[in-house]
Design an enzyme around this catalytic site. Structure first.
Site, PDB file in Angstrom:
ATOM      1  N   GLY A 112      22.392  64.636  23.482  1.00  0.00           N
ATOM      2  CA  GLY A 112      21.821  64.055  24.690  1.00  0.00           C
ATOM      3  C   GLY A 112      21.593  65.064  25.807  1.00  0.00           C
ATOM      4  O   GLY A 112      20.533  65.065  26.443  1.00  0.00           O
TER       5      GLY A 112
ATOM      6  N   LEU B  11      32.848  70.411  26.787  1.00  0.00           N
ATOM      7  CA  LEU B  11      32.224  71.433  27.631  1.00  0.00           C
ATOM      8  C   LEU B  11      31.669  72.611  26.846  1.00  0.00           C
ATOM      9  O   LEU B  11      30.839  73.346  27.351  1.00  0.00           O
ATOM     10  CB  LEU B  11      33.220  71.935  28.688  1.00  0.00           C
ATOM     11  CG  LEU B  11      33.803  70.848  29.613  1.00  0.00           C
ATOM     12  CD1 LEU B  11      34.812  71.463  30.564  1.00  0.00           C
ATOM     13  CD2 LEU B  11      32.721  70.138  30.400  1.00  0.00           C
ATOM     14  N   ASN B  12      32.097  72.805  25.610  1.00  0.00           N
ATOM     15  CA  ASN B  12      31.583  73.942  24.845  1.00  0.00           C
ATOM     16  C   ASN B  12      30.151  73.736  24.397  1.00  0.00           C
ATOM     17  O   ASN B  12      29.524  74.649  23.893  1.00  0.00           O
ATOM     18  CB  ASN B  12      32.465  74.204  23.614  1.00  0.00           C
ATOM     19  CG  ASN B  12      32.125  73.271  22.466  1.00  0.00           C
ATOM     20  OD1 ASN B  12      31.923  72.079  22.662  1.00  0.00           O
ATOM     21  ND2 ASN B  12      32.045  73.806  21.263  1.00  0.00           N
TER      22      ASN B  12
ATOM     23  N   LEU C  86      27.679  55.023  13.590  1.00  0.00           N
ATOM     24  CA  LEU C  86      26.811  54.212  12.756  1.00  0.00           C
ATOM     25  C   LEU C  86      26.510  52.847  13.379  1.00  0.00           C
ATOM     26  O   LEU C  86      25.383  52.362  13.354  1.00  0.00           O
ATOM     27  CB  LEU C  86      27.529  54.027  11.413  1.00  0.00           C
ATOM     28  CG  LEU C  86      26.806  53.303  10.307  1.00  0.00           C
ATOM     29  CD1 LEU C  86      25.540  54.053   9.951  1.00  0.00           C
ATOM     30  CD2 LEU C  86      27.710  53.176   9.089  1.00  0.00           C
TER      31      LEU C  86
ATOM     32  N   ALA D  91      26.423  51.775  16.504  1.00  0.00           N
ATOM     33  CA  ALA D  91      25.435  51.773  17.586  1.00  0.00           C
ATOM     34  C   ALA D  91      24.051  52.129  17.059  1.00  0.00           C
ATOM     35  O   ALA D  91      23.043  51.575  17.509  1.00  0.00           O
ATOM     36  CB  ALA D  91      25.856  52.762  18.668  1.00  0.00           C
TER      37      ALA D  91
ATOM     38  N   CYS E  44      16.914  51.167   6.110  1.00  0.00           N
ATOM     39  CA  CYS E  44      16.319  51.037   4.778  1.00  0.00           C
ATOM     40  C   CYS E  44      17.193  51.730   3.740  1.00  0.00           C
ATOM     41  O   CYS E  44      17.250  51.329   2.588  1.00  0.00           O
ATOM     42  CB  CYS E  44      14.919  51.655   4.755  1.00  0.00           C
ATOM     43  SG  CYS E  44      13.635  50.529   5.324  1.00  0.00           S
TER      44      CYS E  44
ATOM     45  N   CYS F  17      48.364  50.711  -1.005  1.00  0.00           N
ATOM     46  CA  CYS F  17      49.552  51.245  -1.649  1.00  0.00           C
ATOM     47  C   CYS F  17      49.553  52.767  -1.654  1.00  0.00           C
ATOM     48  O   CYS F  17      50.615  53.385  -1.633  1.00  0.00           O
ATOM     49  CB  CYS F  17      49.717  50.675  -3.054  1.00  0.00           C
ATOM     50  SG  CYS F  17      48.314  51.017  -4.100  1.00  0.00           S
TER      51      CYS F  17
ATOM     52  N   CYS G   6      14.408  45.988   2.005  1.00  0.00           N
ATOM     53  CA  CYS G   6      15.373  46.214   3.087  1.00  0.00           C
ATOM     54  C   CYS G   6      15.654  44.892   3.804  1.00  0.00           C
ATOM     55  O   CYS G   6      14.732  44.236   4.289  1.00  0.00           O
ATOM     56  CB  CYS G   6      14.815  47.237   4.084  1.00  0.00           C
ATOM     57  SG  CYS G   6      15.855  47.455   5.526  1.00  0.00           S
TER      58      CYS G   6
ATOM     59  N   CYS H 162      14.477  45.368   7.843  1.00  0.00           N
ATOM     60  CA  CYS H 162      13.088  45.402   8.331  1.00  0.00           C
ATOM     61  C   CYS H 162      12.131  44.596   7.455  1.00  0.00           C
ATOM     62  O   CYS H 162      10.949  44.509   7.754  1.00  0.00           O
ATOM     63  CB  CYS H 162      12.609  46.840   8.541  1.00  0.00           C
ATOM     64  SG  CYS H 162      12.376  47.811   7.053  1.00  0.00           S
TER      65      CYS H 162
END
Lengths: 324, 646
Positions: B24, B52-53, B114, B116, B156, B168, B432, B435
């Site tokens: 982003g 921050l990196n 995944l 979102a 899809c 277990c 799918c 869609c």
């Protein structure tokens, strides 16, 4: 590696990337000294990337003043005349880059890089130049090669939606793990001058057309005494004429250097920001690889054209059969 | 690409960015430089040090602030005249409905999970807005274009679900370090510091026959006035000593396995040590705050070190003590958080001690944190490259330059000389369920499974709906919403507890149910097939959804949800291990199917590439076509299942 440990601060800041390249590589990065010349958009991207990565120091050389073109692609410079007037590009970028990572020393060196003595180049591990004349590229590359230790040399330029990276790591040895085995690798790079002297007809048929097109324009600018990146639409006839001459001299079919590609490159000479990000990203990764000794470095040209979306490595050296 | 035309579509475009993280930050910068003037950006996260990196718009002084807002301010410094609208919110909030999405010309995802991504995919389909999707892990990345009716949608292709483990394996027979981490994090940590009411298998299977002789008192409760030192050692001896001994009594289990070794604190730690420890404790009262650390306290500063059994034991007891003495108020409400230093220390130590019992190699805190927190490798360069590629695709979408759309892979090792490899997008998959309107098939025991099981295990967990509505013909069986009558709420609550065949409108073999999510404006049909028996090992859910998973079996992924969903609600990973990357992750790629080729309109079977780890990707990608423009992704042949790139 030596016994020095990363500090807690470094471990916290670099956590996600240490997970990519390991603590050893991070230590090597923190000791590397890098110099860049030509502060346009692509170099700004590159600088951001390696400052974030945590190199030891970054030295900027570019005494030019702000132009519209630089402003359009360099996000390190605020577009406010009150802020930028009277300062060089290097000084302006330096101020922004310092903020990105307080653990990296960012500084400015004034003067003309190609006139600096070989001693000066000894201070660095990596030199990256952009917007440089053909002669300056050759000269700076030569100085890197005569320095007392290995100084990696890169050129990078973007025009329209195309970009080119050249890499000279000289004699480069590294090792990599394949399954349980450690393999020692050895690459020998030609200098820029050597690489571009390789006769075109000896190159593989499918070498990127951008390679030829870039050479034509680079040569044109040299012959006409232009500054790098200055060839424009008005020069198209001259550029096409030179293309024909070069193709003839190299006995290369002209179709390998399409006119429309040359036209694109002289019509829109300014950098296209998404391409700056891509080329600056690839270059950042390559420099990190070369410093850390992790991963196969590219040899020795990289081309990207947003039109077809391919990012291609070309090995252009007289004996591209150097051992691995 | 005519640059004038390019500039005008860019200037006129209104774009939505989802995510202001690794991708982003780079994307917002590149959009702004490229001339975009109206950008909206949603991100629910706040800034952390480990961002921050690579998230270069953020500084140390911004830690704790909204990513979306800080990113906006940072970009306005170099592009003061453009409009950036930040939303410090979850993209799944009902405010971001189909009408909200419809105002945009294109949506650009820079997400880290995944859940979102699926949600945004559905909203883009419903709003008919093109989506450019992206992900990165380490040096690998990809950008894909999803335009309704033209290219496949994000769903899809089935995405590999996060890996989870059989109960277990976690409770009784760990064989890898990750099993010990899951045990320490999801069972032990939760039991001691988390919600006491949550179901927890910590004690169940390890005790076997002994369960009846167990005291009524919960051994994990700190007794009234119990000394913290005593309590810590009691817990230690119970989980690492007593429980292992109990497990050993079940000889059958160990016939083919390494026999674990019970560990008691008195064998590892001398009383002398405890005494010392008690002294240091007094200095501690001053050191209050979220950064409280047992490690720092014991003078162990390097997170890369692998601790001995004794060191792990000291950390375990010290961390437990610190939780009770300094963070006592949080006990009962804690869930594991990878940014909670003390929690990471506790989990590392507990996992290592358990690993000693079971003869599993020990790991450093740094490594354990990566596994426990599903931390994904991330570097700035890959994000920058991917952001550049997103903008290039976004501009094509805005120009409606359909034939030029590409999905692009960023590789670590060149494949046929390429580090950036463009591939033509796939056509929508006709079957799918997202869609297209193809129904799903659910095999379920309609006389035993309750509506609640169906809602939780299928509608929410698998189909990914947040606000489901379930209909049988015109009869409403279930819905959620704020505006329901009390009668209805009671009615639906009652339905949830009924088995399917006894619902007011009975659901039996042959029934078709319609499930719908009103926010996503997405609905699909599910054909019900009654099935009497399910294999407990392979189908522990007691139901099987077909038509949405492809090659790999549901059983493999979802053996136990109580483990799988442990703590990670906020990052929606719902996964338990390092094998399930969730930050900026990559979701690759495809199974064999038809795919259109460009100019020469050949049809070829292509497919792809499930990739075990990052080093393998380039080997899996193979170019079939020798001409310049086409790159095919080739399926490796022998591989049985698709995997997410790590």
């Amino acid at each position: 590696m030596d016994g020095e440990q990363l500090t807690a601060q470094e471990t916290a800041l670099y956590d996600r990337q240490i997970r990519v390249w390991g603590a050893d590589a991070q230590r090597r990065l923190s000791k590397a000294h890098i110099l860049v010349y030509g502060m346009k958009g692509t170099v700004a991207e590159f600088c951001k990337n390696i400052v974030l990565a945590g190199v030891g120091s970054l030295t900027l050389v570019d005494d030019r003043m702000v132009t519209e073109e630089v402003l359009s692609s360099n996000f390190l410079i605020p577009p406010d005349e009150n802020l930028y007037s009277g300062m060089t590009l290097a000084e302006l970028c330096c101020n922004s880059l310092k903020d990105f990572n307080p653990m990296v020393r960012v500084s400015v060196e004034k003067g003309d890089l190609s006139s600096f003595g070989v001693d000066f180049f000894d201070n660095f591990d990596v030199i990256v130049v952009s917007s440089c004349s053909l002669a300056a590229k050759k000269l700076i590359n030569k100085k890197c090669r005569t320095a007392s230790k290995r100084v990696a040399f890169y050129t990078v330029d973007c025009r329209d939606s195309c970009g080119e990276i050249f890499v000279d790591l000289q004699d480069y040895r590294y090792s990599k793990k394949k399954l349980e085995e450690t393999i020692n690798c050895h690459l020998q790079y030609p200098s820029f001058e050597e690489a571009i002297s390789v006769p075109w007809k000896t190159l593989p048929r499918k070498v990127s057309k951008l390679y030829f097109a870039t050479r034509v324009i680079e040569k044109f600018e040299e012959v006409e005494g232009r500054n790098p990146g200055e060839a424009s639409t008005a020069d198209l006839p001259g550029v096409l004429k030179l293309k024909k001459e070069l193709c003839d001299a190299h006995s290369l079919n002209e179709s390998h250097v399409p006119d429309n590609l040359l036209e694109r490159l002289v019509t829109n000479t300014s950098e296209f920001p998404p391409v700056c990000a891509i080329i600056g990203g690839i270059l950042g990764q390559e420099v990190i690889k070369a410093i850390s000794g992790k991963g196969d470095p590219l040899k020795n040209f990289f081309f990207f054209d947003a039109l077809d979306g391919k990012g291609i490595i070309e090995d252009i050296s007289s004996d591209s059969n150097t051992g691995k | 690409m005519d640059s004038q035309q390019k500039l005008s579509v860019v200037k006129g475009a209104k774009v939505l960015m989802v995510g202001a993280g690794g991708i982003g930050c780079e994307l917002l910068k590149t959009l702004a430089l490229s001339g975009f003037q109206d950008i909206h950006i949603i991100d629910m996260d706040t800034i952390e040090v480990s961002n921050l990196n690579r998230q270069f718009l953020f500084r140390q002084s911004h830690v704790g602030q909204s990513k979306a807002k800080v990113a906006r301010d940072a970009v306005l410094k170099f592009r003061p005249h453009i409009s950036i609208t930040p939303y410090h919110a979850n993209v799944k909030d009902p405010d971001f409905n189909v009408d909200f999405f419809k105002q945009f010309n294109v949506v650009l995802n820079g997400l880290d999970n995944l859940d979102a991504r699926r949600h945004v995919n559905r909203l883009c389909l419903a709003a008919d807005v093109p989506l450019v999707e992206s992900g990165t892990t380490g040096f690998l990345g990809q950008v894909t274009v999803h335009v309704k009716g033209r290219t496949e949608c994000y769903e899809c292709q089935q995405k590999p679900a996060p890996k989870t483990y059989p109960v277990c394996t976690i409770t009784s027979t760990p064989s890898k370090f990750v099993h010990c981490i899951v045990w320490a994090k999801d069972l032990l940590f939760t039991k001691l510091f988390g919600d006491k009411n949550q179901e927890n298998d910590l004690n169940v299977r390890s005790t076997g026959a002994a369960s009846s002789s167990e005291p009524v008192e919960d051994v994990f409760e700190r007794r009234k006035d119990e000394d913290i030192e005593h309590y810590g050692r009691r817990i230690y001896d119970h989980v690492f000593g007593y429980n292992i001994e109990l497990a050993l009594s079940n000889e059958e289990t160990w016939k083919k396995r390494n026999i674990p070794k019970p560990i008691y604190s008195r064998h590892v730690l001398t009383d002398e040590f405890t005494q010392q420890n008690g002294d240091v404790d007094k200095n501690l009262a001053t050191d209050v705050g979220p950064s409280v650390s047992a490690m720092a306290f014991l003078g162990m500063n390097n997170p890369q070190d692998i601790w001995s059994l004794m060191e792990n034991s000291r950390i375990f007891l010290e961390a437990l003590k610190l939780f009770f003495t300094i963070r006592g108020k949080e006990i009962g409400n804690l869930s594991f958080d990878k940014d909670d230093q003390l929690a990471v220390e506790f989990v590392t130590a507990a996992a290592n001690i358990r690993a000693v019992s079971f003869g599993i190699p020990l790991h450093s805190l740094f490594e354990a944190k990566g596994i426990a927190g599903n931390i994904v490798h991330a570097v700035a360069t890959t994000n920058a490259i991917i952001a550049g590629l997103i903008v290039i695709e976004a501009i094509k979408v805005l120009q409606n330059d359909t034939n030029s759309y590409r999905m692009t892979y960023c590789l670590e090792h060149p494949s046929r000389k390429m580090l950036l490899m463009p591939v033509e997008p796939f056509e929508p998959i006709k079957s799918c369920y997202v869609c297209s309107e193809t129904p799903l098939l659910l095999e379920i025991n309609t006389q035993r499974s309750k509506l609640r099981d169906f809602v939780e295990k299928i509608v929410k967990a698998k189909i990914g709906m947040s606000f489901p509505l379930i209909m049988h013909g015109s009869a409403l069986l279930y819905e959620v919403g704020d505006d329901l009558d009390e009668d209805m709420v009671a009615n639906y609550a009652a339905n949830l507890e009924k088995v399917l065949s006894e619902l007011p409108s009975p659901v039996t073999g042959g029934t078709m149910l319609t499930v719908e999510d009103l926010q996503q404006e997405f609905s699909c049909n599910i054909n019900i097939k009654h099935r009497e028996e399910f294999d407990e090992e392979k189908e522990p859910e007691g139901m099987l959804l077909l038509g949405w998973t492809q090659p790999f079996s549901a059983a493999e992924k979802d053996n136990n949800r109580s483990i799988g969903n442990g703590a990670s609600v906020s990052n929606a990973s719902s996964s338990t291990t390092a094998e399930a990357a969730t930050d900026d992750e990559i979701e690759i790629i495809h199974s064999g199917k038809k795919r259109k080729l460009s100019e020469d309109s050949k049809k070829t079977d292509s497919g792809i590439s499930k990739v075990d780890d990052e080093t393998k990707i380039s080997k899996q990608l193979e170019i079939l076509d020798d001409e310049d423009d086409l790159v095919m992704l080739n399926e490796g042949g022998t591989d049985k299942k698709k995997k997410r790139l790590l």
